[in-house]
Design a protein around this motif. Structure first.
Motif, short mmCIF file in Angstrom:
data_model
loop_
_atom_site.label_atom_id
_atom_site.label_comp_id
_atom_site.label_asym_id
_atom_site.label_seq_id
_atom_site.Cartn_x
_atom_site.Cartn_y
_atom_site.Cartn_z
N GLU A 126 0.83 -1.20 0.00
CA GLU A 126 0.00 0.00 0.00
C GLU A 126 0.87 1.26 0.00
O GLU A 126 1.66 1.44 -0.89
CB GLU A 126 -1.00 -0.04 1.16
N SER A 127 0.75 2.12 0.99
CA SER A 127 1.50 3.38 0.98
C SER A 127 2.86 3.29 1.67
O SER A 127 3.56 4.29 1.80
CB SER A 127 0.66 4.48 1.65
N LEU A 128 3.24 2.09 2.10
CA LEU A 128 4.54 1.93 2.76
C LEU A 128 5.68 2.03 1.75
O LEU A 128 5.54 1.62 0.60
CB LEU A 128 4.62 0.57 3.46
N SER A 129 6.82 2.51 2.22
CA SER A 129 8.01 2.48 1.36
C SER A 129 8.45 1.03 1.23
O SER A 129 8.04 0.16 2.03
CB SER A 129 9.13 3.31 1.99
N VAL A 130 9.27 0.75 0.26
CA VAL A 130 9.77 -0.62 0.07
C VAL A 130 10.52 -1.08 1.33
O VAL A 130 10.35 -2.21 1.79
CB VAL A 130 10.69 -0.70 -1.18
N THR A 131 11.30 -0.18 1.91
CA THR A 131 12.06 -0.52 3.11
C THR A 131 11.14 -0.85 4.28
O THR A 131 11.35 -1.84 4.98
CB THR A 131 12.99 0.66 3.50
N ASP A 132 10.11 -0.04 4.49
CA ASP A 132 9.17 -0.29 5.58
C ASP A 132 8.38 -1.58 5.35
O ASP A 132 8.14 -2.35 6.28
CB ASP A 132 8.21 0.88 5.76
N TYR A 133 7.99 -1.80 4.10
CA TYR A 133 7.25 -3.02 3.75
C TYR A 133 8.12 -4.25 4.00
O TYR A 133 7.68 -5.22 4.62
CB TYR A 133 6.80 -2.94 2.29
N TYR A 134 9.36 -4.20 3.55
CA TYR A 134 10.29 -5.31 3.77
C TYR A 134 10.50 -5.52 5.27
O TYR A 134 10.49 -6.65 5.75
CB TYR A 134 11.62 -5.06 3.08
N MET A 136 8.50 -4.87 7.76
CA MET A 136 7.31 -5.48 8.35
C MET A 136 7.26 -6.98 8.03
O MET A 136 7.02 -7.80 8.93
CB MET A 136 6.04 -4.80 7.82
N LEU A 137 7.50 -7.34 6.78
CA LEU A 137 7.51 -8.77 6.41
C LEU A 137 8.64 -9.51 7.10
O LEU A 137 8.44 -10.64 7.58
CB LEU A 137 7.63 -8.92 4.89
N ASN A 138 9.79 -8.90 7.16
CA ASN A 138 10.94 -9.54 7.80
C ASN A 138 10.67 -9.84 9.26
O ASN A 138 10.99 -10.92 9.76
CB ASN A 138 12.19 -8.67 7.64
N ARG A 139 10.06 -8.89 9.99
CA ARG A 139 9.70 -9.13 11.40
C ARG A 139 8.75 -10.32 11.52
O ARG A 139 8.89 -11.15 12.42
CB ARG A 139 9.05 -7.89 12.00
#
Length: 162
Positions: A126-134, A136-139
């Motif tokens: 959605e509106s997350l940056s690629v870094t923030d999205y990654y 979140m998934l990584n956690r």
């Protein structure tokens, strides 16, 4: 105590004060336990949770017992009062640790694994940056790994995977 005869005794100032989200509140066992283990490992005191105490006749016992009392106090202060009250009369840090693990660790909890897998599957950038999205998934992936208790055996697994 450690086998290293030069290992210094732990003092109250050696252990950090855990505040806020780092204190154990009954819902954050995996994160809290990782922080506790890492803190004690970094001070060469993990044996208080995983090892066996010296015998009471061992000359090292008194120093070990003093250290263990400090670690027990630190553990109590790293929990919310509601939880720590239940562990005030355990005789060693290891017994506190083992009981907490039995009571709060949800390793191999299939329901929790399903919920985390569902979050991973349904997570959208959605509106997350690629870094923030990654991040979140990584956690979520790391948390799932903790619940599944997966460990790689270096030689056999690396041979299989190559």
């Amino acid at each position: 105590m450690t086998d290293d005869k030069t290992a210094p005794l732990v003092s109250p100032n050696d252990l950090p004060v855990l505040q806020g989200s780092y204190r154990f509140d009954g819902r954050n066992y995996l994160q809290w336990s990782q922080l506790v283990r890492t803190t004690l490992k970094g001070r060469k005191k993990l044996n208080h949770l995983e090892g066996n105490p010296p015998t009471t006749t061992d000359p090292k016992y008194e120093a070990w017992d003093d250290e263990d009392a400090l670690i027990m106090t630190w553990l109590w202060h790293s929990m919310t009062p509601k939880i720590s009250h239940n562990y005030m009369f355990f005789p060693t840090a290891k017994e506190i640790w083992n009981n907490l693990s039995q009571a709060y660790s949800m390793k191999k909890d299939t329901t929790t694994c399903y919920e985390i897998e569902n979050k991973i599957f349904n997570t959208k950038q959605e509106s997350l940056s690629v870094t923030d999205y990654y991040g979140m998934l990584n956690r979520l992936w790391i948390e799932l790994d903790q619940y599944q208790n997966l460990t790689m055996q270096r030689t056999p697994d690396s041979t299989t995977l190559t």
